[in-house]
Design an enzyme around this catalytic site. Structure first.
Site, PDB file in Angstrom:
ATOM      1  N   GLY A  63       0.830  -1.196   0.000  1.00  0.00           N
ATOM      2  CA  GLY A  63       0.000   0.000   0.000  1.00  0.00           C
ATOM      3  C   GLY A  63       0.860   1.240   0.000  1.00  0.00           C
ATOM      4  O   GLY A  63       2.067   1.179   0.276  1.00  0.00           O
ATOM      5  N   CYS A  90       5.250  -6.156   1.780  1.00  0.00           N
ATOM      6  CA  CYS A  90       5.648  -4.749   1.802  1.00  0.00           C
ATOM      7  C   CYS A  90       4.899  -4.007   2.919  1.00  0.00           C
ATOM      8  O   CYS A  90       5.157  -4.224   4.088  1.00  0.00           O
ATOM      9  CB  CYS A  90       5.425  -4.120   0.429  1.00  0.00           C
ATOM     10  SG  CYS A  90       6.369  -2.592   0.175  1.00  0.00           S
ATOM     11  N   TYR A  91       3.945  -3.142   2.589  1.00  0.00           N
ATOM     12  CA  TYR A  91       3.183  -2.451   3.626  1.00  0.00           C
ATOM     13  C   TYR A  91       2.488  -3.456   4.543  1.00  0.00           C
ATOM     14  O   TYR A  91       2.366  -3.243   5.749  1.00  0.00           O
ATOM     15  CB  TYR A  91       2.158  -1.512   3.001  1.00  0.00           C
ATOM     16  CG  TYR A  91       1.339  -0.737   4.010  1.00  0.00           C
ATOM     17  CD1 TYR A  91       1.839   0.404   4.619  1.00  0.00           C
ATOM     18  CD2 TYR A  91       0.056  -1.164   4.363  1.00  0.00           C
ATOM     19  CE1 TYR A  91       1.104   1.108   5.565  1.00  0.00           C
ATOM     20  CE2 TYR A  91      -0.689  -0.476   5.300  1.00  0.00           C
ATOM     21  CZ  TYR A  91      -0.170   0.661   5.897  1.00  0.00           C
ATOM     22  OH  TYR A  91      -0.907   1.347   6.829  1.00  0.00           O
ATOM     23  N   HIS A 177       8.201  -7.384  -3.323  1.00  0.00           N
ATOM     24  CA  HIS A 177       6.961  -7.797  -3.993  1.00  0.00           C
ATOM     25  C   HIS A 177       7.187  -9.113  -4.751  1.00  0.00           C
ATOM     26  O   HIS A 177       7.686  -9.113  -5.872  1.00  0.00           O
ATOM     27  CB  HIS A 177       6.494  -6.714  -4.971  1.00  0.00           C
ATOM     28  CG  HIS A 177       5.935  -5.505  -4.294  1.00  0.00           C
ATOM     29  ND1 HIS A 177       4.625  -5.424  -3.892  1.00  0.00           N
ATOM     30  CD2 HIS A 177       6.525  -4.336  -3.938  1.00  0.00           C
ATOM     31  CE1 HIS A 177       4.423  -4.255  -3.320  1.00  0.00           C
ATOM     32  NE2 HIS A 177       5.554  -3.569  -3.324  1.00  0.00           N
ATOM     33  N   GLU A 179       4.996 -10.905  -6.107  1.00  0.00           N
ATOM     34  CA  GLU A 179       3.996 -11.099  -7.145  1.00  0.00           C
ATOM     35  C   GLU A 179       4.401 -10.555  -8.510  1.00  0.00           C
ATOM     36  O   GLU A 179       3.808 -10.928  -9.531  1.00  0.00           O
ATOM     37  CB  GLU A 179       2.657 -10.463  -6.724  1.00  0.00           C
ATOM     38  CG  GLU A 179       2.640  -8.939  -6.661  1.00  0.00           C
ATOM     39  CD  GLU A 179       3.121  -8.371  -5.337  1.00  0.00           C
ATOM     40  OE1 GLU A 179       2.836  -7.193  -5.060  1.00  0.00           O
ATOM     41  OE2 GLU A 179       3.813  -9.100  -4.584  1.00  0.00           O
ATOM     42  N   SER A 231     -20.147  -9.206 -28.531  1.00  0.00           N
ATOM     43  CA  SER A 231     -19.320  -8.250 -29.263  1.00  0.00           C
ATOM     44  C   SER A 231     -18.349  -8.937 -30.207  1.00  0.00           C
ATOM     45  O   SER A 231     -17.822  -8.303 -31.112  1.00  0.00           O
ATOM     46  CB  SER A 231     -18.529  -7.385 -28.276  1.00  0.00           C
ATOM     47  OG  SER A 231     -17.542  -8.156 -27.621  1.00  0.00           O
ATOM     48  N   GLY A 232     -18.085 -10.222 -29.967  1.00  0.00           N
ATOM     49  CA  GLY A 232     -17.122 -10.935 -30.793  1.00  0.00           C
ATOM     50  C   GLY A 232     -15.738 -10.996 -30.199  1.00  0.00           C
ATOM     51  O   GLY A 232     -14.868 -11.694 -30.724  1.00  0.00           O
ATOM     52  N   GLY A 233     -15.522 -10.276 -29.079  1.00  0.00           N
ATOM     53  CA  GLY A 233     -14.243 -10.370 -28.398  1.00  0.00           C
ATOM     54  C   GLY A 233     -14.149 -11.664 -27.621  1.00  0.00           C
ATOM     55  O   GLY A 233     -15.129 -12.407 -27.482  1.00  0.00           O
ATOM     56  N   VAL A 234     -12.978 -11.950 -27.079  1.00  0.00           N
ATOM     57  CA  VAL A 234     -12.781 -13.218 -26.388  1.00  0.00           C
ATOM     58  C   VAL A 234     -13.662 -13.324 -25.148  1.00  0.00           C
ATOM     59  O   VAL A 234     -14.142 -14.404 -24.798  1.00  0.00           O
ATOM     60  CB  VAL A 234     -11.289 -13.414 -26.019  1.00  0.00           C
ATOM     61  CG1 VAL A 234     -10.809 -12.352 -25.037  1.00  0.00           C
ATOM     62  CG2 VAL A 234     -11.049 -14.804 -25.447  1.00  0.00           C
ATOM     63  N   ASP A 235     -13.943 -12.190 -24.489  1.00  0.00           N
ATOM     64  CA  ASP A 235     -14.745 -12.227 -23.274  1.00  0.00           C
ATOM     65  C   ASP A 235     -16.185 -12.621 -23.559  1.00  0.00           C
ATOM     66  O   ASP A 235     -16.709 -13.578 -22.990  1.00  0.00           O
ATOM     67  CB  ASP A 235     -14.705 -10.867 -22.570  1.00  0.00           C
ATOM     68  CG  ASP A 235     -13.290 -10.376 -22.331  1.00  0.00           C
ATOM     69  OD1 ASP A 235     -12.393 -11.229 -22.198  1.00  0.00           O
ATOM     70  OD2 ASP A 235     -13.087  -9.165 -22.297  1.00  0.00           O
ATOM     71  N   SER A 236     -16.849 -11.866 -24.430  1.00  0.00           N
ATOM     72  CA  SER A 236     -18.253 -12.165 -24.718  1.00  0.00           C
ATOM     73  C   SER A 236     -18.399 -13.474 -25.487  1.00  0.00           C
ATOM     74  O   SER A 236     -19.402 -14.182 -25.339  1.00  0.00           O
ATOM     75  CB  SER A 236     -18.903 -11.012 -25.498  1.00  0.00           C
ATOM     76  OG  SER A 236     -18.384 -10.909 -26.801  1.00  0.00           O
ATOM     77  N   SER A 237     -17.404 -13.817 -26.296  1.00  0.00           N
ATOM     78  CA  SER A 237     -17.462 -15.082 -27.041  1.00  0.00           C
ATOM     79  C   SER A 237     -17.349 -16.274 -26.099  1.00  0.00           C
ATOM     80  O   SER A 237     -18.073 -17.269 -26.228  1.00  0.00           O
ATOM     81  CB  SER A 237     -16.345 -15.137 -28.089  1.00  0.00           C
ATOM     82  OG  SER A 237     -16.468 -14.086 -29.018  1.00  0.00           O
ATOM     83  N   LYS A 383      -7.876 -11.841 -17.898  1.00  0.00           N
ATOM     84  CA  LYS A 383      -7.971 -12.150 -19.323  1.00  0.00           C
ATOM     85  C   LYS A 383      -7.345 -13.499 -19.673  1.00  0.00           C
ATOM     86  O   LYS A 383      -7.919 -14.280 -20.448  1.00  0.00           O
ATOM     87  CB  LYS A 383      -7.308 -11.038 -20.145  1.00  0.00           C
ATOM     88  CG  LYS A 383      -7.335 -11.258 -21.646  1.00  0.00           C
ATOM     89  CD  LYS A 383      -8.733 -11.097 -22.232  1.00  0.00           C
ATOM     90  CE  LYS A 383      -9.114  -9.623 -22.286  1.00  0.00           C
ATOM     91  NZ  LYS A 383     -10.384  -9.432 -23.037  1.00  0.00           N
TER      92      LYS A 383
END
Length: 527
Positions: A63, A90-91, A177, A179, A231-237, A383
């Site tokens: 943080g 860290c914080y 960090h 990560e 929409s045709g993007g990977v998410d909505s598809s 994603k």
């Protein structure tokens, strides 16, 4: 099992308390890469609330604050007595030190960037961490005195207690960090914590997510009908394939052609989903309607709000002809939610406040009088996780590997007012960018590659004649999940080919410039 299903909901194996770090979400993602389910919650979450989640471990994020300042965010002190392993990052480590009786103060020398980690105790947290391996530091404070029962695990040249532990109470802290990718053994450290120390099993997989998502969809939707904004993007598809697999004929997909798609995409998408995969899609041509709504609009946030609202209005109107529908499905992802909500936390309430980066049309642009209930089974995924889900569902690579495309489309890649002529210019330029990168075999090597049209003109010369035309900005970035990004180092000859084609083939453009800004401080999209 490292996490349990209670009332149809998966409870996390690891709970991450967010103190406002830009890397908080990345911690959650790294834990999931260890096939362990994690969720993030505000730092004010009480010990009793955490117990209700039944986690096997807790991670305190970094943080921007100094823990010794008045009003600095701290966690419920009862957390230390739950008997659950805790890792402070860290914080988060400084909170641990301060609350358990140690001392945190300004470091003699702040430490930012890479540093070699010297391991003093290679048990538990630092098992299999190489001596002298690089870690990523980002702090101006440090622990001056460790709490009783704590020992040093590692140090760097500037940080005497770079990693600490109370082995008996299973409390651990790292000043760096783990990560971020710059910490070379960061994933090993996180794996040691979640698997070895917390005893989590690697049972959070794509297949498990699909099964649980399908159960949740059935529970939420029942026998009601669902309208999907495709929409045709990977998410909505991916969402379309998931819903089709789950509820079959209860799903209706609607493709709204708002006029802001890339060149040839509406035709491609209708052919792909409707004819190739027999996923019935209702095509709605609303180009003129959206263009008219954006007439005279210059502010990017106003554009997003208008487009988001108009999307819903079209859905509502068309659903009356096709419906009725009770639910609207959206491919909202975790980064969408994060960027729309902001990343700062109110120290009194623990809520994310202010610093809204931009509204996503499927998060920040929804009208208050929305007539649908939302179905968003992907909203806790990143994603790369969505791509894995898409592949498991049988989504072809040509869709799975498509570059992310914003909901408002090209409307936010034209700075200033959106007009039909500017859209045509940008479509032609954007197509050249994608064609050249694909031809060079680099399409899958970059996260996003696209063109931006600026609302300014500059002088040029073509055929011994003076021109006064628009510049195109070439934006190509590399990223893992869109949370952070760096500009892609494309070959010079490729950049030259893109530039030559754009200025020669796209009428109204006489200059191509390259955006070499990382995220942060910039965003991937210009608006």
């Amino acid at each position: 099992m490292s996490s349990a299903l209670i009332d149809g909901q998966r409870h996390p194996a690891i709970v991450i308390l967010d103190f406002g770090s830009q890397y908080s979400e990345l911690i959650a993602r790294r834990v999931r890469e260890n096939n362990v389910y994690s969720v993030m919650t505000r730092y004010t979450t009480s010990a009793k609330e955490i117990l209700l989640l039944n986690p096997k471990g807790i991670i305190l994020s970094g943080g921007p604050n100094s823990v010794y300042e008045q009003g600095a965010p701290i966690c419920d002190p009862d957390i230390w007595n739950l008997g659950i392993p805790v890792l402070g990052v860290c914080y988060g480590m400084q909170v641990m030190v301060q609350q358990l009786g140690g001392t945190v103060a300004v470091a003699k020398q702040a430490e930012y960037g890479k540093a070699p980690l010297e391991v003093d105790d290679s048990t538990d947290l630092l098992v299999n961490v190489a001596q002298g391996s690089t870690v990523w530091m980002s702090h101006g404070d440090t622990g001056k005195k460790l709490p009783e029962g704590f020992v040093r695990l590692a140090h760097t040249n500037n940080t005497p207690d770079a990693a600490i532990a109370n082995h008996q109470r299973r409390l651990y802290g790292v000043q760096f960090h783990p990560e971020v990718i710059h910490s070379l053994y960061g994933m090993v450290i996180l794996s040691n914590f979640v698997h070895h120390i917390c005893g989590c099993e690697a049972d959070w997989t794509t297949e498990v997510f699909i099964e649980e998502a399908m159960d949740q969809i059935r529970t939420q939707v029942g026998t009601k009908r669902v309208l999907l904004a495709l929409s045709g993007g990977v998410d909505s598809s991916t969402l379309a394939f998931l819903l089709h697999k789950t509820i079959r004929n209860q799903l209706t997909c609607m493709f709204i052609d708002q006029g802001f798609m890339r060149k040839g995409e509406p035709e491609f998408l209708m052919d792909f989903f409707d004819r190739k995969f027999n996923l019935k899609v209702q095509y709605i041509n609303a180009r003129e309607r959206f263009i008219e709504k954006l007439r005279g609009i210059f502010d990017p946030e106003e554009k997003r709000r208008i487009i988001g609202t108009e999307f819903i209005r079209v859905f509502e109107e068309e659903s009356k002809l096709l419906g009725p529908f009770d639910y609207l499905a959206q491919g909202t992802l975790y980064p969408d939610v994060i960027e729309s909500a902001g990343t700062n936390l109110d120290p009194k309430t623990g809520e994310r406040v202010a610093v809204k980066i931009k509204s996503h049309h499927n998060v920040g642009g929804l009208p208050k009088d929305l007539q649908f209930k939302l179905v968003e089974p992907l909203r806790r995924l990143f994603k790369d996780e969505v791509r894995r889900v898409g592949r498991s569902l049988g989504l072809p690579e040509e869709i799975v590997c498509r570059h992310p495309f914003p909901g408002p489309g090209l409307a936010i890649r034209i700075l200033g007012e959106v007009t039909s002529s500017n859209l045509n210019i940008l479509r032609d330029a954007d197509l050249i960018v994608r064609e050249e990168i694909k031809q060079a075999g680099l399409y899958n090597e970059v996260w996003q590659a696209f063109a931006v049209l600026l609302p300014v003109r500059s002088v040029g010369v073509m055929g011994d004649k003076r021109t006064y035309a628009f510049p195109i900005v070439l934006r190509c970035v590399s990223s893992e999940d869109g949370m952070t990004a760096d500009w892609s180092r494309l070959p010079y000859d490729l950049l030259e080919s893109i530039s030559n084609r754009i200025v020669n083939e796209v009428k109204g453009v006489n200059r191509v410039v390259l955006d070499i800004t990382s995220k942060p401080p910039g965003t991937i999209e210009w608006e």
